[in-house]
Design a protein around this motif. Structure first.
Motif, PDB file in Angstrom:
ATOM      1  N   ALA A   1      -5.818  21.618   0.833  1.00  0.00           N
ATOM      2  CA  ALA A   1      -4.465  21.017   1.404  1.00  0.00           C
ATOM      3  C   ALA A   1      -5.016  19.368   1.545  1.00  0.00           C
ATOM      4  N   THR A   2      -6.035  19.350   2.179  1.00  0.00           N
ATOM      5  CA  THR A   2      -6.623  17.977   2.451  1.00  0.00           C
ATOM      6  C   THR A   2      -6.603  16.932   1.049  1.00  0.00           C
ATOM      7  N   CYS A   3      -7.532  17.574   0.180  1.00  0.00           N
ATOM      8  CA  CYS A   3      -7.628  17.333  -1.198  1.00  0.00           C
ATOM      9  C   CYS A   3      -6.304  16.594  -1.891  1.00  0.00           C
ATOM     10  N   LYS A   4      -5.298  17.496  -1.586  1.00  0.00           N
ATOM     11  CA  LYS A   4      -4.051  17.282  -2.267  1.00  0.00           C
ATOM     12  C   LYS A   4      -3.295  16.102  -1.620  1.00  0.00           C
ATOM     13  N   ALA A   5      -3.420  16.077  -0.326  1.00  0.00           N
ATOM     14  CA  ALA A   5      -2.473  15.034   0.498  1.00  0.00           C
ATOM     15  C   ALA A   5      -3.225  13.474   0.070  1.00  0.00           C
ATOM     16  N   CYS A   6      -4.600  13.676   0.147  1.00  0.00           N
ATOM     17  CA  CYS A   6      -5.217  12.316  -0.214  1.00  0.00           C
ATOM     18  C   CYS A   6      -5.061  11.738  -1.475  1.00  0.00           C
ATOM     19  N   ARG A   7      -4.843  12.635  -2.557  1.00  0.00           N
ATOM     20  CA  ARG A   7      -4.719  12.310  -3.834  1.00  0.00           C
ATOM     21  C   ARG A   7      -3.250  11.732  -3.998  1.00  0.00           C
ATOM     22  N   ALA A   8      -2.067  12.513  -3.153  1.00  0.00           N
ATOM     23  CA  ALA A   8      -0.755  12.321  -3.398  1.00  0.00           C
ATOM     24  C   ALA A   8      -0.460  10.815  -2.675  1.00  0.00           C
ATOM     25  N   GLN A   9      -1.276  10.845  -1.528  1.00  0.00           N
ATOM     26  CA  GLN A   9      -0.872   9.657  -0.850  1.00  0.00           C
ATOM     27  C   GLN A   9      -1.532   8.215  -1.626  1.00  0.00           C
ATOM     28  N   ALA A  10      -2.497   8.408  -2.119  1.00  0.00           N
ATOM     29  CA  ALA A  10      -3.258   7.445  -2.854  1.00  0.00           C
ATOM     30  C   ALA A  10      -2.513   6.842  -3.949  1.00  0.00           C
ATOM     31  N   ARG A  11      -1.882   7.580  -4.719  1.00  0.00           N
ATOM     32  CA  ARG A  11      -0.962   7.574  -6.132  1.00  0.00           C
ATOM     33  C   ARG A  11       0.312   6.902  -5.231  1.00  0.00           C
ATOM     34  N   GLU A  12       0.649   7.508  -4.430  1.00  0.00           N
ATOM     35  CA  GLU A  12       2.237   6.838  -4.069  1.00  0.00           C
ATOM     36  C   GLU A  12       2.070   5.341  -3.326  1.00  0.00           C
ATOM     37  N   LEU A  13       0.907   5.063  -2.645  1.00  0.00           N
ATOM     38  CA  LEU A  13       0.872   3.877  -1.979  1.00  0.00           C
ATOM     39  C   LEU A  13       0.691   2.871  -3.147  1.00  0.00           C
ATOM     40  N   VAL A  14      -0.276   3.018  -4.079  1.00  0.00           N
ATOM     41  CA  VAL A  14      -0.614   2.397  -5.232  1.00  0.00           C
ATOM     42  C   VAL A  14       0.837   1.823  -5.885  1.00  0.00           C
ATOM     43  N   ALA A  15       1.557   3.037  -6.224  1.00  0.00           N
ATOM     44  CA  ALA A  15       2.830   2.700  -7.112  1.00  0.00           C
ATOM     45  C   ALA A  15       3.676   1.836  -6.391  1.00  0.00           C
ATOM     46  N   LEU A  16       3.612   2.156  -5.091  1.00  0.00           N
ATOM     47  CA  LEU A  16       4.719   1.350  -4.364  1.00  0.00           C
ATOM     48  C   LEU A  16       4.192   0.008  -4.349  1.00  0.00           C
TER      49      LEU A  16
ATOM     50  N   ALA B   1     -11.046   0.762  12.507  1.00  0.00           N
ATOM     51  CA  ALA B   1     -11.774   0.459  11.221  1.00  0.00           C
ATOM     52  C   ALA B   1     -11.734   1.932  10.321  1.00  0.00           C
ATOM     53  N   MET B   2     -11.757   3.094  11.054  1.00  0.00           N
ATOM     54  CA  MET B   2     -11.927   3.989  10.023  1.00  0.00           C
ATOM     55  C   MET B   2     -10.480   4.615   9.311  1.00  0.00           C
ATOM     56  N   ARG B   3      -9.746   3.864   9.664  1.00  0.00           N
ATOM     57  CA  ARG B   3      -8.246   4.294   9.005  1.00  0.00           C
ATOM     58  C   ARG B   3      -7.558   3.204   8.498  1.00  0.00           C
ATOM     59  N   VAL B   4      -8.229   2.263   7.635  1.00  0.00           N
ATOM     60  CA  VAL B   4      -7.843   1.063   7.238  1.00  0.00           C
ATOM     61  C   VAL B   4      -7.339   1.323   5.833  1.00  0.00           C
ATOM     62  N   LEU B   5      -7.790   2.345   5.144  1.00  0.00           N
ATOM     63  CA  LEU B   5      -7.461   2.517   3.600  1.00  0.00           C
ATOM     64  C   LEU B   5      -5.874   2.524   3.414  1.00  0.00           C
ATOM     65  N   PRO B   6      -5.083   3.182   3.878  1.00  0.00           N
ATOM     66  CA  PRO B   6      -3.598   3.186   3.761  1.00  0.00           C
ATOM     67  C   PRO B   6      -2.975   1.832   3.663  1.00  0.00           C
ATOM     68  N   VAL B   7      -3.693   0.893   4.567  1.00  0.00           N
ATOM     69  CA  VAL B   7      -3.055  -0.607   4.605  1.00  0.00           C
ATOM     70  C   VAL B   7      -3.767  -1.163   3.425  1.00  0.00           C
ATOM     71  N   ALA B   8      -4.899  -0.898   3.081  1.00  0.00           N
ATOM     72  CA  ALA B   8      -5.550  -1.588   1.843  1.00  0.00           C
ATOM     73  C   ALA B   8      -4.810  -1.230   0.672  1.00  0.00           C
ATOM     74  N   LEU B   9      -4.195  -0.031   0.667  1.00  0.00           N
ATOM     75  CA  LEU B   9      -3.492   0.324  -0.729  1.00  0.00           C
ATOM     76  C   LEU B   9      -2.114  -0.172  -0.572  1.00  0.00           C
ATOM     77  N   ALA B  10      -1.768  -0.241   0.552  1.00  0.00           N
ATOM     78  CA  ALA B  10      -0.238  -0.737   0.627  1.00  0.00           C
ATOM     79  C   ALA B  10       0.107  -2.158   0.250  1.00  0.00           C
TER      80      ALA B  10
END
Ligand code: MN
Ligand code: MN
Length: 303
Positions: free
Chosen positions: A283-298, A134-143
């Motif tokens: 580095a974490t801040c940057k990675a989270c932002r970038a991944q959120a943007r890329e998953l939503v865009a896709l 449950a702690m790692r559902v977010l990338p699936v929710a975005l994708a």
């Protein structure tokens, strides 16, 4: 609202959800496994990202809740937005090899079994109802934004069952995924309460959180949801939500991470206290932002 401005709003909420996940993880890790009484004695109210805790973290460092999510999201991106069971298991296995600061017992056991069998679906187990999926559902929710509920549920299982094949964990993962998607799309809490929380409590009465205030939650998903739901309905800002859940101690990095994800999506980027954004490791801040943007865009490009 024009298509562009709503995409901008969606992307901003997605970034807030991912940053919220990391912030809740970093904030909660300091007080993980402490009781509310111990937290009060040491900090009064714990309200700053300051590292330490049983993991002796540097200030701003996150734990498995965030790093497993990032590993999963990277795998989804390299599969063009699909959530492929074998890719999820490989991503988690690769993550485990990277010597993470913490790792759950169920995650470790089932990934070791994946190394042996090559089967990306863990064996069903009534005991594997921890909060590790449950702690790692977010990338699936975005994708899976904009996909049919059946496609979303299938993707939820693909990531969750790599380590946790359990119906109570599945119920929580489904709920969190749909709820965070609703918030990302701008639905208010009262609608999400009616559409998601009420049906959840009917299907899983054990998640009912009103009988007593859940403090010192274990890593059991039932305790996690008690805290996350109670905090969600009893507070009305991102900051108060995270302070409320993390000061209950117990598995505070994980309750913090899940609350941060929901709260970020609900209250949006501007509601995140600047001191927490500044304290998060860059580095974490940057990675989270970038991944959120890329998953939503896709997700939006695939329609
Ligand atoms: Mn953790
Ligand atoms: Mn934890």
């Amino acid at each position: 609202m024009s298509v562009n401005s709503s995409l901008t709003e969606l992307t901003s909420r997605a970034e807030a959800a991912y940053l919220g996940l990391a912030i809740g993880d970093a904030l909660g890790a300091t007080v993980e496994f402490m009781t509310p009484h111990e937290i009060a004695a040491k900090y009064g109210e714990h309200r700053d990202i300051c590292g330490g805790g049983w993991l002796n973290l540097k200030p701003g460092k996150v734990t498995d809740d965030t790093t497993m999510s990032l590993a999963l999201g990277a795998a989804i991106l390299s599969d063009g937005g699909e959530v492929v069971p074998l890719s999820c298991a490989h991503a988690f296995d690769g993550w485990m090899r990277s010597k993470p600061v913490d790792i759950g017992n169920t995650v470790r056991r089932n990934l070791i079994s994946f190394r042996r069998t090559g089967n990306p679906e863990a064996a069903p187990s009534e005991y594997d109802a921890g909060n590790g999926a449950a702690m790692r559902v977010l990338p699936v929710a975005l994708a899976t934004l904009g996909k049919s509920p059946e496609v979303v549920r299938q993707a939820v299982r693909a990531q969750a069952h790599a380590t946790h094949n359990n119906p109570v964990s599945d119920g929580a993962c489904d709920f969190l995924t749909f709820a965070v998607q609703d918030f990302l799309l701008g639905l208010p809490l009262r609608s999400v309460y009616r559409q998601r929380i009420e049906p959840l409590l009917q299907a899983f009465p054990e998640f009912s959180y009103r009988s007593k205030r859940q403090e010192n939650p274990s890593g059991w998903i039932v305790h996690t949801l008690h805290v996350v739901l109670q905090g969600l309905v009893d507070t009305d800002t991102f900051e108060h939500y995270l302070i409320d859940v993390t000061n209950r101690g117990g598995d505070a990095d994980t309750t913090g991470a899940i609350a941060g994800m929901l709260g970020g999506a609900l209250y949006g980027y501007d509601a995140i206290p600047k001191r927490w954004l500044k304290a998060l490791e860059p580095a974490t801040c940057k990675a989270c932002r970038a991944q959120a943007r890329e998953l939503v865009a896709l997700a939006c490009a695939r329609g």
